[in-house]
Design a protein around this motif. Sequence first.
Motif, PDB file in Angstrom:
ATOM      1  N   VAL A 122      43.958  46.382  45.106  1.00 50.97           N
ATOM      2  CA  VAL A 122      43.816  46.468  46.565  1.00 50.97           C
ATOM      3  C   VAL A 122      42.350  46.387  46.958  1.00 50.97           C
ATOM      4  O   VAL A 122      41.978  45.694  47.918  1.00 50.97           O
ATOM      5  CB  VAL A 122      44.457  47.770  47.079  1.00 50.97           C
ATOM      6  N   PHE A 123      41.482  47.097  46.234  1.00 53.21           N
ATOM      7  CA  PHE A 123      40.047  47.064  46.522  1.00 53.21           C
ATOM      8  C   PHE A 123      39.478  45.654  46.360  1.00 53.21           C
ATOM      9  O   PHE A 123      38.722  45.168  47.208  1.00 53.21           O
ATOM     10  CB  PHE A 123      39.322  48.035  45.579  1.00 53.21           C
ATOM     11  N   VAL A 124      39.857  44.993  45.267  1.00 51.71           N
ATOM     12  CA  VAL A 124      39.377  43.627  45.019  1.00 51.71           C
ATOM     13  C   VAL A 124      39.848  42.680  46.113  1.00 51.71           C
ATOM     14  O   VAL A 124      39.106  41.799  46.564  1.00 51.71           O
ATOM     15  CB  VAL A 124      39.845  43.150  43.630  1.00 51.71           C
ATOM     16  N   SER A 125      41.093  42.872  46.564  1.00 53.25           N
ATOM     17  CA  SER A 125      41.634  41.999  47.601  1.00 53.25           C
ATOM     18  C   SER A 125      40.959  42.242  48.953  1.00 53.25           C
ATOM     19  O   SER A 125      40.640  41.293  49.676  1.00 53.25           O
ATOM     20  CB  SER A 125      43.140  42.211  47.731  1.00 53.25           C
ATOM     21  N   MET A 126      40.736  43.498  49.293  1.00 47.51           N
ATOM     22  CA  MET A 126      40.166  43.823  50.599  1.00 47.51           C
ATOM     23  C   MET A 126      38.727  43.341  50.736  1.00 47.51           C
ATOM     24  O   MET A 126      38.322  42.849  51.795  1.00 47.51           O
ATOM     25  CB  MET A 126      40.229  45.338  50.829  1.00 47.51           C
ATOM     26  N   PHE A 127      37.958  43.452  49.678  1.00 54.28           N
ATOM     27  CA  PHE A 127      36.534  43.123  49.759  1.00 54.28           C
ATOM     28  C   PHE A 127      36.192  41.787  49.092  1.00 54.28           C
ATOM     29  O   PHE A 127      35.002  41.465  48.949  1.00 54.28           O
ATOM     30  CB  PHE A 127      35.706  44.245  49.127  1.00 54.28           C
ATOM     31  N   SER A 128      37.222  41.027  48.707  1.00 50.51           N
ATOM     32  CA  SER A 128      37.023  39.680  48.151  1.00 50.51           C
ATOM     33  C   SER A 128      36.012  39.687  47.008  1.00 50.51           C
ATOM     34  O   SER A 128      35.108  38.842  46.941  1.00 50.51           O
ATOM     35  CB  SER A 128      36.579  38.717  49.257  1.00 50.51           C
ATOM     36  N   LEU A 143      32.821  36.414  44.074  1.00 51.51           N
ATOM     37  CA  LEU A 143      31.544  36.397  43.375  1.00 51.51           C
ATOM     38  C   LEU A 143      31.622  35.601  42.079  1.00 51.51           C
ATOM     39  O   LEU A 143      30.597  35.130  41.569  1.00 51.51           O
ATOM     40  CB  LEU A 143      31.084  37.826  43.087  1.00 51.51           C
ATOM     41  N   PHE A 144      32.825  35.469  41.543  1.00 51.48           N
ATOM     42  CA  PHE A 144      33.042  34.730  40.292  1.00 51.48           C
ATOM     43  C   PHE A 144      33.795  33.422  40.526  1.00 51.48           C
ATOM     44  O   PHE A 144      34.335  32.832  39.599  1.00 51.48           O
ATOM     45  CB  PHE A 144      33.836  35.609  39.309  1.00 51.48           C
ATOM     46  N   ASN A 145      33.824  32.999  41.801  1.00 52.39           N
ATOM     47  CA  ASN A 145      34.536  31.771  42.183  1.00 52.39           C
ATOM     48  C   ASN A 145      36.022  31.839  41.832  1.00 52.39           C
ATOM     49  O   ASN A 145      36.635  30.849  41.421  1.00 52.39           O
ATOM     50  CB  ASN A 145      33.913  30.537  41.518  1.00 52.39           C
ATOM     51  N   LEU A 146      36.600  33.030  41.988  1.00 45.27           N
ATOM     52  CA  LEU A 146      38.017  33.241  41.753  1.00 45.27           C
ATOM     53  C   LEU A 146      38.616  33.943  42.962  1.00 45.27           C
ATOM     54  O   LEU A 146      37.889  34.476  43.808  1.00 45.27           O
ATOM     55  CB  LEU A 146      38.241  34.095  40.492  1.00 45.27           C
ATOM     56  N   ASP A 147      39.944  33.916  43.048  1.00 42.86           N
ATOM     57  CA  ASP A 147      40.597  34.604  44.157  1.00 42.86           C
ATOM     58  C   ASP A 147      41.241  35.899  43.670  1.00 42.86           C
ATOM     59  O   ASP A 147      41.279  36.187  42.476  1.00 42.86           O
ATOM     60  CB  ASP A 147      41.639  33.696  44.826  1.00 42.86           C
ATOM     61  N   ALA A 148      41.754  36.679  44.628  1.00 42.04           N
ATOM     62  CA  ALA A 148      42.345  37.974  44.290  1.00 42.04           C
ATOM     63  C   ALA A 148      43.603  37.819  43.447  1.00 42.04           C
ATOM     64  O   ALA A 148      43.924  38.709  42.648  1.00 42.04           O
ATOM     65  CB  ALA A 148      42.659  38.747  45.571  1.00 42.04           C
ATOM     66  N   GLU A 149      44.312  36.705  43.600  1.00 41.24           N
ATOM     67  CA  GLU A 149      45.519  36.497  42.803  1.00 41.24           C
ATOM     68  C   GLU A 149      45.203  36.462  41.306  1.00 41.24           C
ATOM     69  O   GLU A 149      46.025  36.868  40.490  1.00 41.24           O
ATOM     70  CB  GLU A 149      46.207  35.203  43.226  1.00 41.24           C
TER      71      GLU A 149
END
Length: 341
Positions: free
Chosen positions: A248-254, A258-264
Amino acid sequence: MPVAKAPAHATHRFPLLLRREFWEHRGGILWAPVIAGAISLLLTAVFFVIAAVGIRNADSDATVNLDDGTTMSINGLDLGVLAEQLSAEDKAQLASGIDMTMLMASAWPYIVMVFVMFFYCLGALYDERKDRSVLFWKSLPLSDGETVLSKVTTATLVIPLVATLAAIATMFAFLLLLSVMVMAHGGNPWELIWSPGHPFQVSAYVLAAIPVYAVWALPTVGWLMLCSAWARSVPFLWALLVPILSGVFVSMFSVMRLFNLDAEWFWGHVVARLLLGVVPLTRHDLHRIGGFDAGQDSMLALVSPPGVWSNLLQPEMWIGAAVGIAMLLLATRLRRWRDEG
Protein backbone atom coordinates in the motif's frame (compact mmCIF):
# COMPACT_ATOMS: atom_id res chain seq x y z
CA MET A 1 31.24 -53.86 32.81
CA PRO A 2 28.50 -51.44 31.68
CA VAL A 3 29.07 -50.08 28.19
CA ALA A 4 28.51 -46.37 27.70
CA LYS A 5 26.29 -45.52 24.73
CA ALA A 6 27.77 -43.22 22.13
CA PRO A 7 25.81 -40.02 21.41
CA ALA A 8 23.53 -40.13 18.39
CA HIS A 9 25.29 -39.27 15.18
CA ALA A 10 24.11 -36.17 13.30
CA THR A 11 22.88 -38.35 10.43
CA HIS A 12 20.66 -40.16 12.92
CA ARG A 13 19.44 -37.05 14.69
CA PHE A 14 17.95 -35.44 11.62
CA PRO A 15 15.53 -38.31 10.79
CA LEU A 16 14.47 -38.25 14.44
CA LEU A 17 13.78 -34.52 14.15
CA LEU A 18 11.68 -35.13 11.04
CA ARG A 19 9.80 -37.86 12.88
CA ARG A 20 9.22 -35.48 15.76
CA GLU A 21 7.71 -32.87 13.40
CA PHE A 22 5.47 -35.48 11.79
CA TRP A 23 4.13 -36.85 15.06
CA GLU A 24 3.58 -33.40 16.58
CA HIS A 25 1.66 -32.21 13.50
CA ARG A 26 0.22 -35.49 12.27
CA GLY A 27 -3.30 -34.07 12.12
CA GLY A 28 -2.37 -31.40 9.61
CA ILE A 29 0.33 -33.26 7.70
CA LEU A 30 -1.45 -36.60 7.28
CA TRP A 31 -5.11 -36.52 8.20
CA ALA A 32 -6.08 -33.15 6.75
CA PRO A 33 -5.31 -34.06 3.08
CA VAL A 34 -6.66 -37.59 3.56
CA ILE A 35 -9.95 -36.29 4.97
CA ALA A 36 -10.16 -33.67 2.21
CA GLY A 37 -9.75 -36.38 -0.42
CA ALA A 38 -12.36 -38.55 1.31
CA ILE A 39 -14.86 -35.67 1.39
CA SER A 40 -14.33 -35.02 -2.32
CA LEU A 41 -14.95 -38.72 -3.05
CA LEU A 42 -18.10 -38.70 -0.93
CA LEU A 43 -19.45 -35.68 -2.81
CA THR A 44 -18.54 -37.35 -6.11
CA ALA A 45 -20.40 -40.52 -5.11
CA VAL A 46 -23.46 -38.48 -4.14
CA PHE A 47 -23.33 -36.68 -7.49
CA PHE A 48 -23.07 -40.00 -9.35
CA VAL A 49 -26.10 -41.37 -7.47
CA ILE A 50 -28.13 -38.27 -8.28
CA ALA A 51 -27.06 -38.46 -11.92
CA ALA A 52 -27.95 -42.16 -12.11
CA VAL A 53 -31.39 -41.51 -10.61
CA GLY A 54 -31.93 -38.62 -13.00
CA ILE A 55 -31.05 -40.77 -16.01
CA ARG A 56 -33.27 -43.60 -14.79
CA ASN A 57 -36.20 -41.24 -14.27
CA ALA A 58 -35.81 -39.53 -17.64
CA ASP A 59 -38.67 -39.73 -20.10
CA SER A 60 -38.54 -42.85 -22.23
CA ASP A 61 -38.93 -40.80 -25.41
CA ALA A 62 -35.86 -38.66 -24.67
CA THR A 63 -33.27 -39.51 -27.31
CA VAL A 64 -29.77 -38.63 -28.48
CA ASN A 65 -29.00 -38.46 -32.21
CA LEU A 66 -25.86 -40.38 -33.25
CA ASP A 67 -23.63 -39.65 -36.24
CA ASP A 68 -25.00 -42.51 -38.34
CA GLY A 69 -28.55 -41.23 -38.06
CA THR A 70 -29.67 -43.65 -35.36
CA THR A 71 -31.07 -42.57 -32.05
CA MET A 72 -30.43 -43.76 -28.52
CA SER A 73 -32.83 -43.57 -25.58
CA ILE A 74 -31.55 -41.75 -22.54
CA ASN A 75 -33.69 -43.95 -20.31
CA GLY A 76 -31.74 -46.94 -21.57
CA LEU A 77 -28.34 -45.26 -21.89
CA ASP A 78 -25.77 -47.64 -23.35
CA LEU A 79 -22.27 -46.17 -23.23
CA GLY A 80 -20.96 -49.13 -25.21
CA VAL A 81 -23.01 -48.02 -28.23
CA LEU A 82 -21.89 -44.44 -27.74
CA ALA A 83 -18.21 -45.47 -27.57
CA GLU A 84 -18.49 -47.17 -30.96
CA GLN A 85 -19.49 -43.85 -32.53
CA LEU A 86 -16.43 -41.93 -31.30
CA SER A 87 -14.07 -40.62 -33.95
CA ALA A 88 -10.31 -40.22 -33.53
CA GLU A 89 -10.79 -36.55 -32.67
CA ASP A 90 -13.49 -37.43 -30.14
CA LYS A 91 -11.15 -39.93 -28.50
CA ALA A 92 -8.39 -37.30 -28.29
CA GLN A 93 -10.78 -34.89 -26.59
CA LEU A 94 -11.93 -37.72 -24.30
CA ALA A 95 -8.31 -38.38 -23.26
CA SER A 96 -7.73 -34.71 -22.48
CA GLY A 97 -11.02 -34.57 -20.56
CA ILE A 98 -10.13 -37.64 -18.50
CA ASP A 99 -6.75 -36.14 -17.57
CA MET A 100 -8.36 -32.83 -16.64
CA THR A 101 -10.98 -34.63 -14.56
CA MET A 102 -8.28 -36.59 -12.74
CA LEU A 103 -6.39 -33.41 -11.90
CA MET A 104 -9.55 -31.71 -10.67
CA ALA A 105 -10.50 -34.76 -8.58
CA SER A 106 -7.08 -34.71 -6.89
CA ALA A 107 -7.14 -30.96 -6.15
CA TRP A 108 -8.72 -31.09 -2.70
CA PRO A 109 -5.67 -32.47 -0.84
CA TYR A 110 -3.54 -29.77 -2.50
CA ILE A 111 -5.93 -27.02 -1.43
CA VAL A 112 -5.72 -28.22 2.16
CA MET A 113 -1.93 -28.53 1.81
CA VAL A 114 -1.65 -24.79 1.12
CA PHE A 115 -3.29 -23.90 4.43
CA VAL A 116 -1.40 -26.60 6.36
CA MET A 117 1.95 -25.34 5.06
CA PHE A 118 1.12 -21.70 5.74
CA PHE A 119 0.10 -22.18 9.36
CA TYR A 120 2.73 -24.85 10.05
CA CYS A 121 5.50 -22.42 9.06
CA LEU A 122 3.85 -19.59 10.95
CA GLY A 123 3.81 -21.58 14.19
CA ALA A 124 6.99 -23.61 13.70
CA LEU A 125 9.20 -21.44 15.93
CA TYR A 126 6.55 -19.40 17.74
CA ASP A 127 4.61 -22.29 19.29
CA GLU A 128 7.68 -23.83 20.94
CA ARG A 129 8.35 -20.49 22.67
CA LYS A 130 4.70 -20.11 23.61
CA ASP A 131 4.48 -23.49 25.36
CA ARG A 132 8.13 -23.29 26.54
CA SER A 133 8.98 -26.62 24.94
CA VAL A 134 11.94 -24.80 23.38
CA LEU A 135 13.66 -25.06 26.79
CA PHE A 136 13.54 -28.84 26.57
CA TRP A 137 14.76 -29.00 22.96
CA LYS A 138 17.61 -26.58 23.67
CA SER A 139 18.73 -28.82 26.53
CA LEU A 140 19.37 -31.62 24.03
CA PRO A 141 22.50 -31.86 21.86
CA LEU A 142 20.66 -30.30 18.92
CA SER A 143 21.77 -27.16 17.14
CA ASP A 144 19.39 -24.41 16.09
CA GLY A 145 20.40 -25.02 12.50
CA GLU A 146 19.38 -28.70 12.67
CA THR A 147 16.06 -27.83 14.25
CA VAL A 148 15.17 -25.13 11.73
CA LEU A 149 16.35 -27.29 8.83
CA SER A 150 14.08 -30.14 9.99
CA LYS A 151 11.13 -27.75 10.02
CA VAL A 152 12.00 -26.39 6.56
CA THR A 153 12.33 -29.94 5.19
CA THR A 154 8.99 -30.85 6.71
CA ALA A 155 7.33 -27.81 5.15
CA THR A 156 8.86 -28.05 1.67
CA LEU A 157 9.16 -31.82 1.18
CA VAL A 158 7.27 -33.90 3.74
CA ILE A 159 3.97 -31.99 3.65
CA PRO A 160 3.86 -31.82 -0.19
CA LEU A 161 4.83 -35.50 -0.45
CA VAL A 162 2.06 -36.65 1.89
CA ALA A 163 -0.47 -34.37 0.16
CA THR A 164 0.61 -35.69 -3.25
CA LEU A 165 0.21 -39.30 -2.12
CA ALA A 166 -3.25 -38.44 -0.77
CA ALA A 167 -4.08 -36.73 -4.07
CA ILE A 168 -2.96 -39.78 -6.06
CA ALA A 169 -5.05 -42.10 -3.87
CA THR A 170 -8.03 -39.77 -4.32
CA MET A 171 -7.50 -39.74 -8.08
CA PHE A 172 -7.48 -43.54 -8.37
CA ALA A 173 -10.50 -43.88 -6.07
CA PHE A 174 -12.32 -41.36 -8.25
CA LEU A 175 -11.50 -43.39 -11.36
CA LEU A 176 -12.88 -46.50 -9.65
CA LEU A 177 -16.12 -44.68 -8.87
CA LEU A 178 -16.29 -43.47 -12.45
CA SER A 179 -15.65 -47.01 -13.69
CA VAL A 180 -18.61 -48.31 -11.66
CA MET A 181 -20.78 -45.58 -13.16
CA VAL A 182 -19.67 -46.48 -16.67
CA MET A 183 -20.22 -50.22 -16.18
CA ALA A 184 -23.69 -49.54 -14.79
CA HIS A 185 -24.59 -48.02 -18.16
CA GLY A 186 -23.12 -50.65 -20.43
CA GLY A 187 -19.71 -49.09 -21.01
CA ASN A 188 -16.22 -50.56 -20.89
CA PRO A 189 -14.17 -48.70 -18.23
CA TRP A 190 -10.89 -49.68 -19.84
CA GLU A 191 -11.99 -48.31 -23.21
CA LEU A 192 -13.61 -45.13 -21.93
CA ILE A 193 -11.50 -44.23 -18.86
CA TRP A 194 -8.29 -46.10 -18.14
CA SER A 195 -6.95 -46.41 -21.68
CA PRO A 196 -7.63 -42.80 -22.82
CA GLY A 197 -6.46 -41.35 -19.51
CA HIS A 198 -2.93 -41.40 -18.12
CA PRO A 199 -3.33 -41.97 -14.36
CA PHE A 200 0.08 -43.58 -13.82
CA GLN A 201 1.89 -40.91 -15.82
CA VAL A 202 0.07 -38.13 -13.98
CA SER A 203 1.01 -39.75 -10.66
CA ALA A 204 4.68 -39.93 -11.62
CA TYR A 205 4.64 -36.36 -12.91
CA VAL A 206 3.16 -34.79 -9.75
CA LEU A 207 5.69 -36.69 -7.62
CA ALA A 208 8.52 -35.41 -9.84
CA ALA A 209 7.27 -31.83 -9.39
CA ILE A 210 7.81 -31.78 -5.60
CA PRO A 211 11.48 -30.58 -5.70
CA VAL A 212 10.50 -27.69 -7.98
CA TYR A 213 7.70 -26.76 -5.62
CA ALA A 214 10.13 -26.86 -2.69
CA VAL A 215 12.36 -24.25 -4.37
CA TRP A 216 9.37 -22.09 -5.31
CA ALA A 217 8.02 -22.11 -1.73
CA LEU A 218 11.30 -21.02 -0.07
CA PRO A 219 10.55 -17.25 0.06
CA THR A 220 7.19 -17.80 1.75
CA VAL A 221 8.57 -20.47 4.08
CA GLY A 222 11.48 -18.19 5.01
CA TRP A 223 9.26 -15.18 5.63
CA LEU A 224 6.72 -17.08 7.74
CA MET A 225 9.41 -18.75 9.85
CA LEU A 226 11.15 -15.42 10.31
CA CYS A 227 7.90 -13.96 11.63
CA SER A 228 7.44 -17.08 13.76
CA ALA A 229 10.87 -16.62 15.32
CA TRP A 230 10.61 -12.84 15.77
CA ALA A 231 7.01 -12.07 16.78
CA ARG A 232 6.23 -12.06 20.50
CA SER A 233 2.51 -12.45 19.74
CA VAL A 234 0.09 -12.87 16.84
CA PRO A 235 2.69 -13.78 14.19
CA PHE A 236 -0.16 -14.14 11.69
CA LEU A 237 -0.83 -10.40 11.76
CA TRP A 238 2.85 -9.55 11.37
CA ALA A 239 3.28 -11.95 8.48
CA LEU A 240 0.21 -10.61 6.71
CA LEU A 241 0.24 -6.90 7.46
CA VAL A 242 3.91 -6.09 6.86
CA PRO A 243 3.90 -7.14 3.16
CA ILE A 244 0.41 -5.76 2.48
CA LEU A 245 1.04 -2.40 4.16
CA SER A 246 4.37 -2.18 2.34
CA GLY A 247 2.51 -2.70 -0.92
CA VAL A 248 0.00 0.00 0.00
CA PHE A 249 2.83 2.41 0.87
CA VAL A 250 4.64 1.68 -2.41
CA SER A 251 1.43 2.19 -4.36
CA MET A 252 0.43 5.43 -2.63
CA PHE A 253 3.80 7.13 -3.01
CA SER A 254 4.80 5.58 -6.37
CA VAL A 255 8.09 4.38 -4.92
CA MET A 256 8.72 1.94 -7.76
CA ARG A 257 8.89 4.77 -10.28
CA LEU A 258 12.35 5.47 -8.93
CA PHE A 259 13.36 2.14 -10.49
CA ASN A 260 11.30 2.61 -13.67
CA LEU A 261 8.79 0.03 -12.43
CA ASP A 262 5.15 0.20 -11.42
CA ALA A 263 3.41 -0.81 -8.20
CA GLU A 264 2.10 -4.01 -9.80
CA TRP A 265 5.67 -5.28 -10.02
CA PHE A 266 6.06 -4.89 -6.25
CA TRP A 267 2.77 -6.65 -5.53
CA GLY A 268 3.58 -9.52 -7.88
CA HIS A 269 7.28 -10.03 -7.14
CA VAL A 270 7.48 -9.11 -3.45
CA VAL A 271 4.10 -9.30 -1.70
CA ALA A 272 2.87 -12.33 -3.63
CA ARG A 273 6.19 -14.16 -3.27
CA LEU A 274 6.17 -13.63 0.50
CA LEU A 275 2.59 -14.79 1.01
CA LEU A 276 1.58 -17.05 -1.89
CA GLY A 277 4.64 -19.21 -2.48
CA VAL A 278 2.90 -22.16 -0.82
CA VAL A 279 0.46 -22.25 -3.75
CA PRO A 280 1.93 -24.81 -6.20
CA LEU A 281 1.54 -22.67 -9.32
CA THR A 282 4.22 -20.26 -10.50
CA ARG A 283 3.70 -17.36 -12.91
CA HIS A 284 5.56 -19.44 -15.49
CA ASP A 285 3.05 -22.28 -14.97
CA LEU A 286 0.10 -19.91 -15.39
CA HIS A 287 1.63 -18.57 -18.59
CA ARG A 288 2.01 -22.11 -19.93
CA ILE A 289 -1.58 -22.95 -19.01
CA GLY A 290 -2.80 -19.90 -20.91
CA GLY A 291 -0.91 -21.01 -24.01
CA PHE A 292 -2.45 -24.50 -24.18
CA ASP A 293 -5.41 -25.46 -26.31
CA ALA A 294 -7.69 -28.37 -25.49
CA GLY A 295 -6.52 -31.44 -27.32
CA GLN A 296 -4.76 -34.73 -27.02
CA ASP A 297 -2.16 -34.86 -24.24
CA SER A 298 -2.53 -31.13 -23.56
CA MET A 299 -3.46 -31.69 -19.91
CA LEU A 300 -0.66 -34.21 -19.56
CA ALA A 301 1.82 -31.66 -20.91
CA LEU A 302 0.84 -29.17 -18.20
CA VAL A 303 2.22 -31.40 -15.44
CA SER A 304 5.00 -33.07 -17.44
CA PRO A 305 8.55 -32.78 -16.05
CA PRO A 306 9.88 -30.71 -19.01
CA GLY A 307 7.19 -28.09 -18.39
CA VAL A 308 7.34 -28.08 -14.60
CA TRP A 309 11.12 -28.26 -14.35
CA SER A 310 11.45 -25.40 -16.84
CA ASN A 311 10.59 -23.22 -13.83
CA LEU A 312 14.18 -23.76 -12.68
CA LEU A 313 15.37 -21.83 -15.72
CA GLN A 314 13.59 -18.72 -14.48
CA PRO A 315 15.86 -16.26 -12.57
CA GLU A 316 12.90 -15.40 -10.34
CA MET A 317 13.00 -18.90 -8.84
CA TRP A 318 16.62 -18.65 -7.69
CA ILE A 319 16.43 -15.03 -6.56
CA GLY A 320 13.43 -15.92 -4.41
CA ALA A 321 15.18 -19.05 -3.11
CA ALA A 322 18.24 -17.00 -2.12
CA VAL A 323 16.06 -14.47 -0.28
CA GLY A 324 14.19 -17.31 1.43
CA ILE A 325 17.42 -18.95 2.58
CA ALA A 326 18.66 -15.61 3.94
CA MET A 327 15.47 -15.21 5.98
CA LEU A 328 15.79 -18.77 7.27
CA LEU A 329 19.35 -18.07 8.42
CA LEU A 330 18.09 -14.98 10.24
CA ALA A 331 15.28 -17.03 11.80
CA THR A 332 17.88 -19.54 13.01
CA ARG A 333 19.86 -16.77 14.72
CA LEU A 334 16.70 -15.34 16.27
CA ARG A 335 15.79 -18.73 17.69
CA ARG A 336 19.17 -18.80 19.42
CA TRP A 337 18.86 -15.34 20.91
CA ARG A 338 15.12 -14.93 21.41
CA ASP A 339 13.84 -14.79 24.97
CA GLU A 340 11.95 -18.04 25.60
CA GLY A 341 9.59 -16.24 27.94
